[in-house]
Design a protein around this motif. Structure first.
Motif, mmCIF file in Angstrom:
data_model
loop_
_atom_site.group_PDB
_atom_site.id
_atom_site.type_symbol
_atom_site.label_atom_id
_atom_site.label_comp_id
_atom_site.label_asym_id
_atom_site.label_seq_id
_atom_site.Cartn_x
_atom_site.Cartn_y
_atom_site.Cartn_z
ATOM 1 N N UNK A 194 -7.517 -56.733 100.219
ATOM 2 C CA UNK A 194 -6.801 -56.788 98.949
ATOM 3 C C UNK A 194 -7.025 -55.474 98.182
ATOM 4 N N UNK A 195 -5.958 -54.958 97.618
ATOM 5 C CA UNK A 195 -6.097 -53.738 96.829
ATOM 6 C C UNK A 195 -6.304 -52.504 97.692
ATOM 7 N N UNK A 196 -6.062 -52.653 99.011
ATOM 8 C CA UNK A 196 -6.279 -51.537 99.929
ATOM 9 C C UNK A 196 -5.598 -50.269 99.414
ATOM 10 N N UNK A 197 -6.332 -49.174 99.556
ATOM 11 C CA UNK A 197 -5.871 -47.930 98.937
ATOM 12 C C UNK A 197 -4.774 -47.232 99.718
ATOM 13 N N UNK A 198 -4.528 -47.713 100.947
ATOM 14 C CA UNK A 198 -3.613 -46.961 101.790
ATOM 15 C C UNK A 198 -2.187 -46.926 101.246
ATOM 16 N N UNK A 199 -1.863 -47.827 100.338
ATOM 17 C CA UNK A 199 -0.490 -47.793 99.833
ATOM 18 C C UNK A 199 -0.344 -46.809 98.673
ATOM 19 N N UNK A 200 -1.467 -46.216 98.288
ATOM 20 C CA UNK A 200 -1.408 -45.288 97.140
ATOM 21 C C UNK A 200 -0.578 -44.070 97.475
ATOM 22 N N UNK A 246 -8.865 -36.014 95.527
ATOM 23 C CA UNK A 246 -7.524 -35.869 96.093
ATOM 24 C C UNK A 246 -6.559 -36.890 95.494
ATOM 25 N N UNK A 247 -5.277 -36.619 95.739
ATOM 26 C CA UNK A 247 -4.233 -37.491 95.204
ATOM 27 C C UNK A 247 -4.452 -38.941 95.650
ATOM 28 N N UNK A 248 -4.752 -39.076 96.932
ATOM 29 C CA UNK A 248 -5.080 -40.411 97.440
ATOM 30 C C UNK A 248 -6.582 -40.445 97.684
ATOM 31 N N UNK A 254 -9.700 -44.673 92.548
ATOM 32 C CA UNK A 254 -9.622 -43.289 92.077
ATOM 33 C C UNK A 254 -10.764 -43.000 91.091
ATOM 34 N N UNK A 255 -11.116 -44.000 90.290
ATOM 35 C CA UNK A 255 -12.252 -43.810 89.375
ATOM 36 C C UNK A 255 -13.536 -43.579 90.173
ATOM 37 N N UNK A 290 -0.331 -42.203 91.287
ATOM 38 C CA UNK A 290 0.047 -43.545 91.764
ATOM 39 C C UNK A 290 -0.377 -44.638 90.789
ATOM 40 N N UNK A 291 -0.785 -44.246 89.590
ATOM 41 C CA UNK A 291 -1.395 -45.224 88.684
ATOM 42 C C UNK A 291 -0.493 -45.617 87.520
ATOM 43 N N UNK A 292 -0.715 -46.827 87.000
ATOM 44 C CA UNK A 292 0.017 -47.270 85.813
ATOM 45 C C UNK A 292 -0.662 -46.682 84.566
#
Lengths: 239, 246
Positions: free
Chosen positions: A233-239, B89-91, B147-148, B170-172
């Motif tokens: 859940x919340x996996x970062x790969x979709x970022x 990095x961005x991701x 990211x934090x 990629x953040x709100x």
């Protein structure tokens, strides 16, 4: 059909009664295959990691070769190890033919490419993700390898189990180099082949049931581990 | 409101001269001269393909330029200088370990004792609002939390320069605000921030000075107020006017 049911019931009673001959065969099978996979991992994992992060001439060809060796026919491996260990062979002086050690060597040859190839895939895909971050943290390529192996540990355990699954189920190599000698080199697969040809179906069936149970357990373990390694859940790969 | 330290505090100085990178006959980066120093974050703006991320990677030593030189505090950039830098990095790339173990990884490399590491990890997690997630797998965090954590990990070794490559793309807005708070605090403590962003609003909120990249070159580098109020270059005027392609 009635005969088969009777043989099957006898097989089950052999398993449940803890028949000593049956247990000896099962323990020898596990010992041979686990040791073969252990040594296969000792060689295959560093080799796979080196292929993943190393940059040297012939690397691509070596990767193709290791991948191709994953599909080595067990009987051919058995034949080659037999020729090496036979009295007139280069390692004949060691007198290892028809011993469990010879069987371990044959299975080692079979499983090492599998472990190396799967390790290479795991480490390479992890390296693609980690490489800039690890360099940013000041790690050299060499220093990155333990990090990649540790972070890929679940996938590497899967490689180990895949190797074990291959080793425990093969018959061609161990029957040639082990000779299927009673109480010495007789393992589950070779016993099944022999006892079936002799018509002693109950022992063959009992071993077959155990072998299938082990295969299912290994596959279940691989599946559980793969699920553990899958994105959560919340996996970062979709970022 | 900005809480950057007053000018005059000790900030690292980063200089790049005649920096060039070309691939396949195309010039990707061509920076004649760029000096980054002084308090407050430097925000690097520009359209896609303008060379922003490439510049950041060059300055951090991840990519070697075909020619040119990079100096940090009047010394050519080397491994010891790079050890005083960090990058996000961005991701976010998080190790497949717990949240705390991701921070511990960096602190261990610093040679810190176990007790000091535990204290530092707690301090960092509290700063990032992740104190309840210390034992959780880092990869199960939300994108914003991840990211934090990546920023906290970069700050763990108290770098003098922190490079951020579009950390909030990629953040709100809520998650972005938390990241910006972390960046402001790091800057206030004396870390020089160099951050790439596409977001002009974010550059207005955070930037002390702005570098506008355009076609691989530095089109303009000025204090933020001047850049936004009276952009001088045609590129800056076009970019602030909404042009998308250099």
């Amino acid at each position: 059909m009635q005969d088969f049911a009777q043989e099957f019931m006898t097989a089950l009673s052999l398993i449940l009664s803890g028949d000593s001959e049956l247990l000896n065969i099962v323990f020898l099978s596990l010992k041979v295959s686990l040791l073969a996979v252990f040594f296969g991992a000792l060689v295959g994992m560093p080799l796979g990691a080196a292929l993943a992060v190393g940059r040297f001439p012939g690397r691509r060809a070596l990767i193709v070769l290791v991948n191709a060796l994953m599909g080595l026919p067990p009987v051919v491996v058995g034949l080659c190890v037999y020729l090496m260990l036979s009295r007139s062979g280069p390692l004949g002086v060691l007198q290892l033919l028809y011993t469990p050690t010879a069987m371990i060597i044959a299975q080692f040859v079979l499983v090492t490419p599998i472990i190396a190839a799967l390790t290479r895939q795991t480490v390479e895909s992890l390296d693609a993700e980690y490489t800039e971050q690890l360099r940013s943290l000041g790690l050299s390529r060499l220093a990155s390898v333990p990090v990649l192996l540790w972070d890929g540990r679940i996938a590497l355990l899967t490689a180990f189990l895949a190797g074990f699954g291959r080793a425990i189920a093969e018959v061609g190599a161990v029957i040639i180099v082990g000779g299927n000698i009673n109480h010495v080199t007789r393992v589950m697969t070779t016993t099944i082949a022999l006892e079936t040809s002799k018509g002693n179906l109950s022992l063959a069936l009992a071993l077959g049931v155990i072998l299938i149970a082990i295969a299912i357990a290994v596959n279940a373990a691989v599946s559980l581990l793969a699920r553990g390694a899958a994105p959560q859940r919340g996996e970062l790969s979709h970022a | 409101m900005r809480d950057f330290p007053l000018p005059g505090s000790e900030y690292p100085r980063l200089e790049a001269t005649a920096l060039k990178i070309a691939r396949g006959g195309k010039t990707l980066l061509d920076v004649a001269s760029l000096t980054l120093d002084g308090p407050g974050p430097t925000l690097i703006l520009g359209p896609n393909g303008a060379g922003k991320s490439l510049l950041l990677r060059c300055l951090h030593g991840l990519i070697e330029a075909d020619s040119g030189q990079i100096w940090q505090d009047d010394r050519p950039l080397d491994a010891s200088q790079r050890a005083r830098q960090a990058m996000v990095f961005q991701r976010p790339v998080l190790l497949r370990r717990s949240v705390a173990a991701n921070l511990d990884f960096v602190l261990k490399r610093q040679g810190m004792a176990r007790k000091a590491r535990a204290e530092r990890i707690h301090e960092l997690l509290c700063e990032g609002g992740l104190q309840d997630k210390a034992r959780q797998s880092a990869r199960s965090l939300s994108v914003g939390e991840g990211q934090r954590l990546a920023i906290l990990r970069a700050l763990a070794a108290r770098p003098e320069i922190l490079f951020l490559d579009e950390p909030t793309s990629a953040l709100d807005p809520g998650a972005t605000q938390k990241i910006e708070t972390l960046i402001r605090r790091a800057s206030a403590r004396g870390t020089k921030i160099l951050m790439v962003t596409h977001d002009i609003g974010q550059a207005r909120r955070l930037g002390a000075d702005i570098v506008l990249m355009w076609g691989g070159k530095v089109a303009e580098h000025r204090p933020a107020h001047g850049f936004f109020e009276t952009p001088q270059s045609q590129a800056a005027q076009a970019f602030l006017g909404g042009a998308l392609v250099p």
